[in-house]
Write an enzyme that holds these catalytic residues in place. Structure first.
Site, PDB file in Angstrom:
ATOM      1  N   GLU A  62      -3.452  94.777 -38.290  1.00  0.00           N
ATOM      2  CA  GLU A  62      -2.464  93.675 -37.891  1.00  0.00           C
ATOM      3  C   GLU A  62      -3.199  92.619 -37.324  1.00  0.00           C
ATOM      4  O   GLU A  62      -3.587  93.053 -35.986  1.00  0.00           O
ATOM      5  CB  GLU A  62      -1.285  94.177 -37.239  1.00  0.00           C
TER       6      GLU A  62
ATOM      7  N   HIS B  91       5.481  92.232 -41.654  1.00  0.00           N
ATOM      8  CA  HIS B  91       6.389  92.158 -40.442  1.00  0.00           C
ATOM      9  C   HIS B  91       7.352  90.575 -40.572  1.00  0.00           C
ATOM     10  O   HIS B  91       6.690  89.568 -40.686  1.00  0.00           O
ATOM     11  CB  HIS B  91       5.816  92.308 -39.164  1.00  0.00           C
TER      12      HIS B  91
ATOM     13  N   GLU C  68      10.839  92.608 -37.355  1.00  0.00           N
ATOM     14  CA  GLU C  68      10.263  92.859 -35.923  1.00  0.00           C
ATOM     15  C   GLU C  68      10.554  91.612 -35.106  1.00  0.00           C
ATOM     16  O   GLU C  68       9.566  90.642 -35.102  1.00  0.00           O
ATOM     17  CB  GLU C  68       8.786  93.212 -35.850  1.00  0.00           C
TER      18      GLU C  68
HETATM   19  C1  LER Z   1       3.072  92.594 -31.568  1.00  0.00           C
HETATM   20  O1  LER Z   1       3.071  91.199 -31.512  1.00  0.00           O
HETATM   21  C2  LER Z   1       3.055  92.677 -33.061  1.00  0.00           C
HETATM   22  O2  LER Z   1       3.406  92.245 -33.914  1.00  0.00           O
HETATM   23  C3  LER Z   1       3.207  94.438 -33.294  1.00  0.00           C
HETATM   24  O3  LER Z   1       3.313  94.580 -34.598  1.00  0.00           O
HETATM   25  C4  LER Z   1       2.031  95.210 -32.904  1.00  0.00           C
HETATM   26  O4  LER Z   1       1.650  96.156 -33.795  1.00  0.00           O
HETATM   27 MN    MN Z   2       4.038  92.547 -36.098  1.00  0.00          MN
END
Ligand code: LER
Ligand code: MN
Length: 264
Positions: free
Chosen positions: A146, A205, A240
């Site tokens: 990520e 995400h 998220e």
């Molecule tokens: C942190 O900002 C984030 O995006 C999480 O997905 C960390 O793995």
């Molecule tokens: Mn993230």
């Protein structure tokens, strides 16, 4: 494409109740904390079989980063990530989300000088990914690397940065997770970057530009979903985000509804 979620404070605490709640709310999958998964594996297996709601991925729940400055912490983190991959295999999950590090160092705030060279960063992250690539192969899972924005991590900020690690280390079980919030800060264009890196994107995400719930800010989700569709992405879109508003639960359900509409 399916929509998943990470945990939120207003979800039920109890694991079985949580899975039932998420199923009824209309989510297609759950991205779980890695430690919660390892520590409550049997209960989680039961909750999955009762509800049919899959655990898609694990995020967090380990104590050292793949790019940790402290070697002991990096190695402890890797051992924990391997345990999480084994648990994911048992529940049929896709894989684990790992940034190079989160909140360890940024070039953009004082003292602005890293305690390690960039070649040292490259070696630590590469060594970790080579180890995890093998662990993922053994467990038939995937490592989702990520990129985070420059204020949260100094090593991997763009999808192209992540690609370099994967290609130069010839990693077969590592893919990129594209996080719209970070991309909104680091990429020239979200759709453009999704298109360019389409062969390596394995997970996504979602949050709006300020990291609050999708639909509350300025990101054009429909535009980027259309790009993903054109490029044949059929993985999960996992929310998220932070939630704001007087009724967080209602706001979150509204966000889910709007995302589903943007997917049509
Ligand atoms: C942190 O900002 C984030 O995006 C999480 O997905 C960390 O793995
Ligand atoms: Mn993230």
């Amino acid at each position: 494409m399916k929509i998943g979620t990470q945990n939120q404070a207003f979800f039920p605490e109890n694991i079985r109740e949580k899975f039932h709640y998420l199923k009824e709310a209309g989510f297609d999958g759950f991205e779980i904390d890695g430690k919660l998964l390892v520590d409550h594996l049997e209960e989680i297996k039961e909750a999955i079989s009762e509800t049919g709601l899959p655990v898609t991925t694990a995020c967090g729940g380990y104590s050292g980063w793949i790019g940790d400055f402290i070697e002991e912490r990096r190695l402890n983190g890797l051992a924990e990530m391997k345990q999480i991959l084994k648990a994911l295999q048992e529940v049929g999950g896709n894989g684990i989300v790992v940034p190079a590090a989160w909140g360890m160092f940024t070039y953009r705030l004082p003292p602005m000088v890293s305690p390690r060279s960039q070649s040292g960063d490259w070696k630590a992250v590469s060594d970790s990914l080579l180890y995890l690539d093998k662990a993922a192969e053994e467990t038939a899972t995937t490592v989702f690397l990520e990129p985070l924005n420059r204020y949260q991590d100094h090593m991997i900020n763009t999808l192209a940065d992540a690609r370099r690690y994967i290609e130069e280390n010839n990693l077969k079980n590592v893919k990129i997770i594209a996080d719209f919030y970070h991309m909104n800060i680091e990429e020239d264009g979200i759709s453009e970057a999704l298109h360019l890196q389409r062969d390596l994107i394995g997970h996504i995400h979602l949050a709006d530009n300020h990291r609050f719930q999708p639909g509350s800010g300025s990101i054009d989700f429909k535009k980027h979903f259309n790009q993903l569709k054109k490029d044949g992405y059929d993985g999960f879109l996992t929310i998220e985000c932070r939630v704001r508003g007087n009724d967080p639960e209602g706001e979150y359900k509204k966000a889910l509804h709007q995302l589903k509409e943007a997917l049509v």
